[in-house]
Design an enzyme around this catalytic site. Structure first.
Site, PDB file in Angstrom:
ATOM      1  N   ASP A  15       0.849  -1.177   0.000  1.00 34.28           N
ATOM      2  CA  ASP A  15       0.000   0.000   0.000  1.00 34.28           C
ATOM      3  C   ASP A  15       0.894   1.238   0.000  1.00 34.28           C
ATOM      4  O   ASP A  15       2.043   1.189   0.448  1.00 34.28           O
ATOM      5  CB  ASP A  15      -0.906  -0.027   1.237  1.00 34.28           C
ATOM      6  CG  ASP A  15      -1.823   1.176   1.301  1.00 34.28           C
ATOM      7  OD1 ASP A  15      -2.341   1.587   0.249  1.00 34.28           O
ATOM      8  OD2 ASP A  15      -2.002   1.722   2.399  1.00 34.28           O
ATOM      9  N   GLU A  75      -2.023  19.795   4.267  1.00 38.25           N
ATOM     10  CA  GLU A  75      -2.733  21.046   4.432  1.00 38.25           C
ATOM     11  C   GLU A  75      -2.644  21.531   5.877  1.00 38.25           C
ATOM     12  O   GLU A  75      -2.395  22.710   6.144  1.00 38.25           O
ATOM     13  CB  GLU A  75      -4.200  20.850   4.022  1.00 38.25           C
ATOM     14  CG  GLU A  75      -4.982  22.150   3.930  1.00 38.25           C
ATOM     15  CD  GLU A  75      -6.393  21.914   3.455  1.00 38.25           C
ATOM     16  OE1 GLU A  75      -6.885  22.707   2.640  1.00 38.25           O
ATOM     17  OE2 GLU A  75      -7.008  20.928   3.899  1.00 38.25           O
ATOM     18  N   ASP A 108      -2.012  -1.195   5.720  1.00 38.35           N
ATOM     19  CA  ASP A 108      -2.330  -0.680   7.043  1.00 38.35           C
ATOM     20  C   ASP A 108      -3.810  -0.435   7.269  1.00 38.35           C
ATOM     21  O   ASP A 108      -4.196  -0.009   8.352  1.00 38.35           O
ATOM     22  CB  ASP A 108      -1.574   0.637   7.284  1.00 38.35           C
ATOM     23  CG  ASP A 108      -2.031   1.726   6.330  1.00 38.35           C
ATOM     24  OD1 ASP A 108      -2.476   1.386   5.215  1.00 38.35           O
ATOM     25  OD2 ASP A 108      -1.945   2.911   6.691  1.00 38.35           O
ATOM     26  N   ASN A 137      -8.925  -1.546   3.571  1.00 34.86           N
ATOM     27  CA  ASN A 137      -8.917  -1.715   2.122  1.00 34.86           C
ATOM     28  C   ASN A 137      -7.740  -2.562   1.647  1.00 34.86           C
ATOM     29  O   ASN A 137      -7.660  -2.908   0.475  1.00 34.86           O
ATOM     30  CB  ASN A 137      -8.903  -0.354   1.429  1.00 34.86           C
ATOM     31  CG  ASN A 137      -7.712   0.496   1.855  1.00 34.86           C
ATOM     32  OD1 ASN A 137      -7.063   0.227   2.871  1.00 34.86           O
ATOM     33  ND2 ASN A 137      -7.402   1.507   1.082  1.00 34.86           N
ATOM     34  N   ASP A 138      -6.823  -2.908   2.543  1.00 37.22           N
ATOM     35  CA  ASP A 138      -5.698  -3.777   2.188  1.00 37.22           C
ATOM     36  C   ASP A 138      -5.915  -5.218   2.635  1.00 37.22           C
ATOM     37  O   ASP A 138      -5.069  -6.078   2.353  1.00 37.22           O
ATOM     38  CB  ASP A 138      -4.406  -3.257   2.828  1.00 37.22           C
ATOM     39  CG  ASP A 138      -4.096  -1.836   2.427  1.00 37.22           C
ATOM     40  OD1 ASP A 138      -4.198  -1.531   1.228  1.00 37.22           O
ATOM     41  OD2 ASP A 138      -3.761  -1.020   3.307  1.00 37.22           O
TER      42      ASP A 138
END
Length: 1130
Positions: free
Chosen positions: A456, A532, A771, A774-775
């Site tokens: 990832d 940001e 991590d 979605n992995d």
């Protein structure tokens, strides 16, 4: 030109859309509609229509629509919402909220565990042997010689499985017993997660985990805004916002209002799409559309929201996070599979040997045995029947060729290697008190054979933590040293001599979408991306403090005075513009001004973000920062890859032999390094990974067109499954020609598909590291799954095989622990097979001198204790402690890792070498003592050439030989190794003299029959000389061969090469010059928001929905302003 722009110019059959990418193969009826009316009569796909409130009977077939009624638990238990489980037993289609990951319970543990263990061929084989040994006619060994090791193996494995399952029980219990507030009988009461049901209204508070997939109804924030942290889902700690419907926000704030809420929800069936939700809420005869922005998903955490209320839509295993877990696969190492094939080979050899010996006994009895009166046993069996009994007798005698102790020894070694990983202080992350963790004990040696690593990007390769390090203003770089950055800039700002510097920091404080919250005397910044937040915090530190914002104004503290600026428009960051901007009333200013801002992920390489000149893809920025990409590489994008694959497909079609031969031409013939950067949309286009049914229809359509038309087929698409498979193989071949492959904006399903594709096409050992949730699918698909713990949630860790806190520990895990584990296991297996062949085949040679009568060459107790006491400890220590080189050399010389990738240390060649080595040792062990006993006379005038004395001499020679043999194979000596080798020999002689004593014979006369054999045989000096001669002849060829190999053909880990590697490495270190992280005037391929893949808060700010009353701020507050600490939730 960007990759997206170039992709659009190719005009492919179906242009990929990077923003809309399917997350799974859970098709909806709408997605399965064919693009034309091809075979509509055969493949009609109905579309469900969601209309007004339906009656319950309208959904009896449950056709793709889930129906839920708020505050009505009984509604989901109606007959039309039930499904058949077994025979007439039915259960609700709606899952409860309890989760179950354990395998056993109190009643099923013993039968299920034994069933799983006896699925292993070796265990079943020894169970059959035990049954054979109970039969008196064929039993040649006592039954306890097989029962004891079998019970030991089954018991140790069962205990390990029990410990693992108890850990799963504890974890499930902890999660299921978490507390939340649920509305029951008009009041909120505290209940456990496991008791939640679909349709319940729940109340969540700040920092609570979300217990199910919930429809947000209202919150304490304006417009029912709710901030959530999705670290468990996507590995990002940046806050995301969710918003309830306007009607529920206005009418469902109080407890009594929520109690009267009786809306009907019609939504999609449970699936694993994290990016999509479709539904309709019907309330008071009005329909309101629902989407993902209205949903709070399980695994997320409530942030910056005091209280929110929601309706449970999906519970338990139906939630998206559980659906994304993927199928749990039973992982086995290459050595495991190879070892099983070798055990089958040994079993075949065993059957052939026993069959040959049985035939020999048949002919011997017929020609000699039946005619010798002194061999008559009173049993009138025919010679063929005696041969049949002899076959099973030799199966029992030679059973140690298939060693049952092999499996328990392997389990012990793997357990020890896992503990070494857990105890490694160099993989311990002190900041988070997080050690490395081997969550499985069966894959350690596979770590030494990894060929492909899938990682990832955000949060794994990078920490996703940003710090302001340097900046370039009007061509001048500040920040080469900390003194220059802080002291010089501060002095310039205070003197106000340079208006460009003042304007720069004013831009940083104005051009953003950061939200601000006052906590006591502090202002806390909440940013949509870490970079940001770092920029706004940097402006604050230099005196330009962002204080508050409204729908059309921004207020900042410029040095000592407060200023409010009016905004005409705010343009949020997106992947096309790769920047964000605001427009003021008098003039426009933007972060796209010629200003270069430099950010750096903490503890990683410097990430330089230049917005103006090089607006490349985010994935490239991470690739350059992590040194996956370099300036001398040629980067190929999705459209380039697609063109190459089309050309290869056309070439294969035009070749008459195209289907019968493999094209060997390289895809990239130009010199230099190559790299691929591919988006998820192009990945679907390249691999033709459409929806399953749509793909079937498309291939069917293309085949019909090709069959019914004389025109050649479209070269852009495969016409059948064979061409699709070849297209995928071509893509893998192309990727393997590249130094790096980066896939961006890919779904969890696509990640797993890429891993599976490489495994299938290359037959390679793969490792995936991630991590976030979605992995998980990728981690479970790979041969080895690694989770980053203590950083971005624990979902990836819970599905992984190994876990640690920092990506950099992967190097030590593979190059040190993985390599050591592989070498140790290979050395252990080679020696283990050798010592069992050397031990067992002595029986084979002895059979030629005893009429093939199934008589053993050793004493029964020696056979029982050989693998348990006499030869087990030295080889176990080699499997646990041996090192050919230390960890520093392993890290400095990656070429030492090559033998594991090539599988050269344990294969069928090594197996047959061990076999022939064992045959040679067994020959010497039998025939040298046989020759010494032949026509000899002792010092006392007696001939000690009896069977028992021979057995003692042969056994003593064997024990000394195999223990000294493991000494020759040991590279790393410790006191424990010396003790094990010498102790094993001492234990053998001690036990032998005890069981040959007269005292134990008096107690157990039928069990211990070798009374006085050891003392009688070993008092003869020439028998000691026989033992020494046997050992010397067995070991001398081995010593000579090892000397020749290390002298003429040294391996990469031999002592001769170690010093050379050290000198080469030191020379490389001296030549290598460390490049500065940021060079003035150098080309920089970076862009702002490098780690943000999601939209910011611009639409909320512009709409005014999230604006609170501006807090009263005193000038001294500038001293106490801080950014939200990202690492408190890591």
């Amino acid at each position: 030109m960007s990759a997206r722009a170039r992709a659009a110019s190719q005009g492919s059959l179906e242009e990929p859309d990077d923003e809309v990418v399917p997350y799974s193969d859970d098709e909806t009826d709408e997605e399965l509609q064919s693009e034309d009316d091809l075979d509509r009569s055969e493949d009609q796909l109905p579309e469900p229509e969601i209309g007004p409130a339906p009656a319950a009977g309208e959904f009896e077939d449950g056709s793709g629509v889930k129906v839920i009624r708020a505050n009505d638990r009984e509604y989901c238990n109606q007959p039309q919402f039930k499904k058949k489980v077994f025979l007439c037993i039915k259960k609700s289609r709606y899952s409860g909220n309890a989760i179950k990951t354990y395998k056993y319970n109190f009643f099923t543990f013993l039968p299920l565990n034994l069933y799983e263990q006896f699925k292993r061929a070796a265990n079943l084989y020894f169970l059959c042997l035990l049954i054979l040994q109970i039969i008196p006619q064929i039993s040649t060994l006592p039954w306890y010689t097989t029962l004891v090791p079998l019970v030991l193996v089954l018991g140790i494995t069962a205990i390990k499985d029990l410990v693992d399952d108890l850990a799963r029980h504890r974890m499930d219990k902890e999660i299921n017993n978490r507390r939340c507030d649920v509305l029951l009988n008009g009041r909120f009461v505290e209940t456990r997660w496991m008791n939640l049901q679909v349709g319940d209204v729940v109340r969540l508070k700040k920092n609570d985990f979300i217990p199910a997939d919930i429809l947000l109804l209202s919150s304490s924030n304006p417009n029912s805004l709710c901030y959530v942290e999705t670290a468990e889902l996507d590995g990002e700690t940046n806050l995301k916002f969710k918003m309830g419907l306007k009607v529920t926000d206005e009418r469902l704030q109080e407890e009594d209002q929520l109690a009267r809420f009786n809306a009907l929800i019609l939504c999609e069936e449970p699936n694993n799409r994290l990016d999509k939700f479709v539904g309709t809420m019907i309330w008071d005869s009005q329909s309101y559309p629902l989407d993902l922005d209205n949903m709070l998903l399980r695994g997320c955490k409530i942030r910056n929201t005091d209280v929110c209320h929601g309706l449970v839509i999906f519970a338990g295993n139906d939630t998206k996070i559980m659906r994304n877990g993927g199928k749990t696969r039973f992982k086995r190492t290459r050595i495991d599979k190879l070892m099983n094939y070798m055990v089958y080979t040994i079993f075949v050899l065993l059957v052939l040997l026993c069959a040959g010996l049985a035939i020999g006994h048949t002919y011997w009895y017929e020609s000699i045995g039946s005619k010798a009166w002194y061999l008559y046993d009173g049993l009138n069996y025919s010679s063929s029947y005696r041969g049949f009994l002899s076959f099973w007798g030799y199966i029992i005698i030679l059973n140690t060729m298939v060693p049952i102790s092999l499996y328990v020894s392997v389990e012990v070694i793997r357990l020890g290697q896992s503990k070494f990983i857990n105890w490694d202080l160099q993989m311990y992350y002190a900041d988070k008190d997080t050690p490395a963790k081997a969550r499985t004990t069966t894959l350690n040696e596979q770590l030494g054979q990894i060929e492909y690593i899938f990682s990832d990007k955000t949060g794994t390769l990078t920490q996703n933590i940003m710090a302001f390090k340097k900046c370039t203003i009007t061509g001048r770089t500040y920040g080469e040293t900390n003194h220059q950055l802080y002291h010089f800039l501060v002095s310039c700002i205070r003197s106000k001599k340079d208006p460009q510097i003042l304007e720069f920091f004013k831009l940083l404080s104005l051009c953003h979408t950061v939200m601000v919250e006052q906590k006591g005397d502090e202002l806390v910044y909440q940013a949509a991306s870490p970079d940001e937040g770092a920029l706004v915090t940097a402006a604050c530190n230099f005196g330009f403090v962002f204080l508050s914002r409204t729908q059309d104004t921004i207020t900042i503290m410029e040095m000592d005075h407060e200023e409010t600026y009016e905004m005409l428009a705010l343009l949020d960051f997106n992947s096309d513009r790769k920047r964000m901007s605001i427009i003021r009333e008098s003039f426009s200013f933007s972060s796209s001004l010629p200003v270069c801002q430099s950010l750096s992920p903490v503890s990683h390489s410097c990430v330089c973000l230049c917005v103006v000149r090089f607006p490349d893809e985010t994935a490239e920025n991470i690739g350059y920062s992590c040194q996956l990409l370099t300036d001398d590489m040629k980067i190929h994008y999705g459209e380039d890859v697609n063109v190459q694959l089309r050309n290869r497909q056309t070439q294969r079609r035009n070749d008459p032999q195209g289907r019968n031969k493999k094209l060997k031409e390289l895809f990239f013939t130009e010199p230099g390094k190559n790299a691929l950067v591919i988006t998820g949309g192009w990945l679907n286009e390249i691999l033709y990974e459409k929806k399953k049914k749509r793909r079937r229809l498309r291939l069917k359509k293309l085949r019909k067109r090709h069959t019914n038309s004389s025109n050649p087929p479209d070269s852009s698409q495969p016409v059948d499954d064979w061409e699709k498979e070849k297209r995928q193989e071509d893509f893998v071949d192309m990727a393997c020609e590249c130094s790096a492959v980066i896939c961006c904006r890919v779904t969890p399903k696509q990640k797993a598909n890429v891993v599976s594709l490489v495994k299938r096409c290359k037959k390679a050992v793969t490792l995936s590291i991630g991590d976030g949730a979605n992995d998980v699918n990728m981690i479970k698909t790979a041969d080895i799954g690694v989770g980053i713990s203590g950083q971005e949630g624990m979902q990836a860790v819970m599905s992984s095989d190994y876990a640690f806190a920092q990506f950099r520990y992967l190097e030590r895990l593979l190059l040190v622990h993985g390599r050591w584990s592989y070498i140790r296991m290979c050395k252990f297996l080679r020696y283990f097979f050798y010592k069992n062949f050397a031990f067992t085949l002595v029986h084979f040679w002895f059979s030629f001198f005893n009429g093939f009568s199934s008589q053993t060459a050793y004493e029964d107790w020696f056979i029982a204790l050989y693998n348990v006491c006499y030869s087990s400890l030295p080889v176990l220590l080699v499997g646990l402690l041996d090192q050919d080189v230390n960890d520093k050399i392993s890290l400095r010389c990656p070429k030492l890792y090559l033998p594991g990738q090539q599988g050269s240390l344990f294969n069928y060649k090594n197996f047959f070498i061990s076999l022939f080595h064992g045959i040679f040792t067994s020959l010497m062990t039998f025939f040298i003592p046989y020759g010494a006993f032949l026509q000899t006379m002792g010092q006392d005038g007696e001939a000690p050439s009896d069977y028992q004395s021979f057995a003692v001499v042969a056994a003593s020679s064997l024990i000394i030989t195999v223990n000294l043999q493991i000494s020759l194979n040991t590279s790393y000596w410790t006191f424990v190794n010396f003790f094990a080798v010498l102790g094993s020999i001492a234990i053998y002689f001690g036990v032998m003299f005890d069981i040959h004593s007269a005292g134990i014979h008096v107690i157990f006369p039928t069990t211990f029959t070798f009374t006085g054999a050891a003392s009688n045989a070993l008092r003869q000096p020439y028998l000691w000389l026989t033992i020494i001669l046997t050992v010397g002849i067995c070991l001398l060829p081995v010593i000579c061969i090892q000397f020749l190999y290390q002298t003429i053909w040294p391996s990469v880990g031999d002592k001769r090469n170690r010093k050379k590697y050290e000198l080469e490495d030191e020379e490389d270190e001296r030549k290598k010059k460390k490049q500065p992280a940021f060079q003035r005037g150098g080309r920089s391929r970076r862009s702002a928001y490098a780690f943000s893949h999601s939209r910011g808060y611009a639409d909320l700010i512009a709409s005014g929905r999230s604006i609170r009353q501006r807090p009263r701020v005193r000038p001294e507050l500038r001293e106490s302003i801080r950014e939200v600490p990202q690492d408190e939730n890591i």
